[in-house]
Structure formats: C-alpha cells, structure tokens
Design an enzyme around this catalytic site. Structure first.
Site, PDB file in Angstrom:
ATOM      1  N   CYS A 160     -71.342 -74.558 -94.112  1.00  0.00           N
ATOM      2  CA  CYS A 160     -69.970 -73.964 -94.277  1.00  0.00           C
ATOM      3  C   CYS A 160     -70.096 -72.771 -93.078  1.00  0.00           C
ATOM      4  CB  CYS A 160     -69.775 -73.346 -95.521  1.00  0.00           C
ATOM      5  SG  CYS A 160     -67.969 -72.563 -95.839  1.00  0.00           S
ATOM      6  N   CYS A 161     -71.079 -71.739 -93.186  1.00  0.00           N
ATOM      7  CA  CYS A 161     -71.217 -70.878 -92.178  1.00  0.00           C
ATOM      8  C   CYS A 161     -71.343 -71.668 -90.633  1.00  0.00           C
ATOM      9  CB  CYS A 161     -72.462 -70.010 -92.346  1.00  0.00           C
ATOM     10  SG  CYS A 161     -72.079 -68.708 -93.660  1.00  0.00           S
ATOM     11  N   CYS A 216     -66.672 -63.652 -95.321  1.00  0.00           N
ATOM     12  CA  CYS A 216     -65.619 -64.161 -95.951  1.00  0.00           C
ATOM     13  C   CYS A 216     -65.490 -63.822 -97.380  1.00  0.00           C
ATOM     14  CB  CYS A 216     -65.897 -65.816 -95.900  1.00  0.00           C
ATOM     15  SG  CYS A 216     -66.234 -66.526 -94.102  1.00  0.00           S
ATOM     16  N   CYS A 244     -67.594 -65.079-100.403  1.00  0.00           N
ATOM     17  CA  CYS A 244     -69.142 -64.763-100.281  1.00  0.00           C
ATOM     18  C   CYS A 244     -69.723 -63.394 -99.956  1.00  0.00           C
ATOM     19  CB  CYS A 244     -69.709 -65.555 -98.956  1.00  0.00           C
ATOM     20  SG  CYS A 244     -69.636 -67.372 -99.212  1.00  0.00           S
ATOM     21  N   CYS A 280     -75.381 -65.652 -91.432  1.00  0.00           N
ATOM     22  CA  CYS A 280     -74.231 -66.764 -91.083  1.00  0.00           C
ATOM     23  C   CYS A 280     -74.850 -67.682 -90.122  1.00  0.00           C
ATOM     24  CB  CYS A 280     -72.728 -66.256 -90.829  1.00  0.00           C
ATOM     25  SG  CYS A 280     -72.657 -65.499 -89.308  1.00  0.00           S
TER      26      CYS A 280
HETATM   27  S1  SF4 Z   1     -69.529 -66.641 -95.443  1.00  0.00           S
HETATM   28 FE1  SF4 Z   1     -69.159 -68.151 -97.235  1.00  0.00          FE
HETATM   29  S2  SF4 Z   1     -66.921 -68.902 -96.617  1.00  0.00           S
HETATM   30 FE2  SF4 Z   1     -67.485 -67.923 -94.926  1.00  0.00          FE
HETATM   31  S3  SF4 Z   1     -68.452 -69.539 -93.608  1.00  0.00           S
HETATM   32 FE3  SF4 Z   1     -70.163 -68.468 -94.615  1.00  0.00          FE
HETATM   33  S4  SF4 Z   1     -70.393 -69.857 -96.401  1.00  0.00           S
HETATM   34 FE4  SF4 Z   1     -68.230 -70.268 -95.554  1.00  0.00          FE
END
Ligand code: SF4
Length: 165
Positions: free
Chosen positions: A32-33, A116, A119, A143
């Site tokens: 995701c990151c 985000c 998280c 991240c």
């Molecule tokens: S902080 Fe969380 S929602 Fe944002 S990109 Fe990373 S895993 Fe995804």
C-alpha cells in the site's frame, strides 16, 4: 494539503489515483505504501528532474532513523539534505512557534507523527513514530520513500505495482 497549495501555488501534487485493493493498508501495508507513497515520489523525482531534496528527517524520531546522515546519496544522482537531523521534537516546536509557522491541525489533537488516516494513532513515550502502523510489522517504521530507491525501476504514471526495491 489544499490550504498549502493555495498558499504556495507553485507547489505540485503527485498522487496515484489508480484503483487499489480494498483495505490494502491492513492486508499488505508495505505494498500500500509503495503504491500510494513511493511511486508518486518517484514520479515527482523523474518529472521535475530532481537532483537534490531537503527533508525533515531527524535521528530522534524513532528506531528507523538513528543512523541517518546530514548529507546522503542513497540513489546515484539524488542528494538528500537533512538539515534538522539532530533536532529534538522540542526544538521543532520552538522553531515553529518562534516563526509562526502554520502546522497541521491534527497536532493540536495530540498527534506527533502524521501518516495516512487508517495507519496513524496518537502516541506517547519517547518514540515519536510509535503511532504509525500500530498492530502491524511496520509499527514505528517507514513507508519507503526514505528507504527505497527513487531513481530506479520507475513505473509509468498511474500504474500500481508490487515492491521492487
Ligand atoms: S500509511 Fe497506510 S494507508 Fe497510507 S499508504 Fe501506507 S499503508 Fe497505505
């Protein structure tokens, strides 16, 4: 973000609008990151032909940032300057107050390190980043924009991909 772009219209925003798997942040936060943070930074580095960037990284933020240096070149041709590397959290807030710097209103709610929404939690204790990715293996971690290559393996704009770095 919108307020800052209105204040400094020369700012450009890079983001990945490609559809993502449902709740990817909980099933694979690294991917995701990578998709939502690392790729847009790579696109920015490429499109703006960045040769040097200035960060707010500090050694005292948490376990993953203790070994950084004030001047780094992790990617060939991309210099990273970390001018407040040795500052403590208190010094950041002193500087912001002395110079009346606008800050994200979430800090007034007690947040200390902002990521985000899904998280990020409010944290106490010495590790400023302990509220990031709580309950996952990434807790208090990174991240990827400061740990993965930014000049290699560039993806086409809008494409999501798995980790390559
Ligand atoms: S902080 Fe969380 S929602 Fe944002 S990109 Fe990373 S895993 Fe995804």
């Amino acid at each position: 973000m919108k307020e800052e772009v209105a204040r400094y219209p020369e700012l450009r925003v890079f983001r990945n609008d490609a559809p993502q798997p449902e709740a990817l942040y909980s099933t694979d936060p690294d991917l995701c990151c990578y998709n939502l943070k690392v790729l847009p930074v790579r696109w920015a580095v490429e499109e703006m032909e960045v040769g040097c960037w200035v960060t707010g990284l500090r050694c005292t933020e948490g376990r993953t940032r203790t070994d950084l240096e004030e001047i780094e070149e992790r990617d060939e041709g991309l210099i990273k300057l970390n001018p407040i590397l040795l500052w403590h959290e208190r010094e950041v807030w002193q500087y912001l107050a002395l110079h009346s710097v606008p800050v994200n209103p979430l800090y007034a709610q007690g947040y200390r390190s902002l990521g985000c929404a899904p998280c990020t939690r409010i944290s106490n204790g010495p590790d400023e980043r302990a509220g990031r990715w709580v309950g996952t293996s990434k807790c208090g971690g990174e991240c990827g924009i400061h740990t993965r290559p930014l000049k290699q393996g560039l993806q086409f704009r809008g494409e999501s991909a798995g980790p390559t770095g």
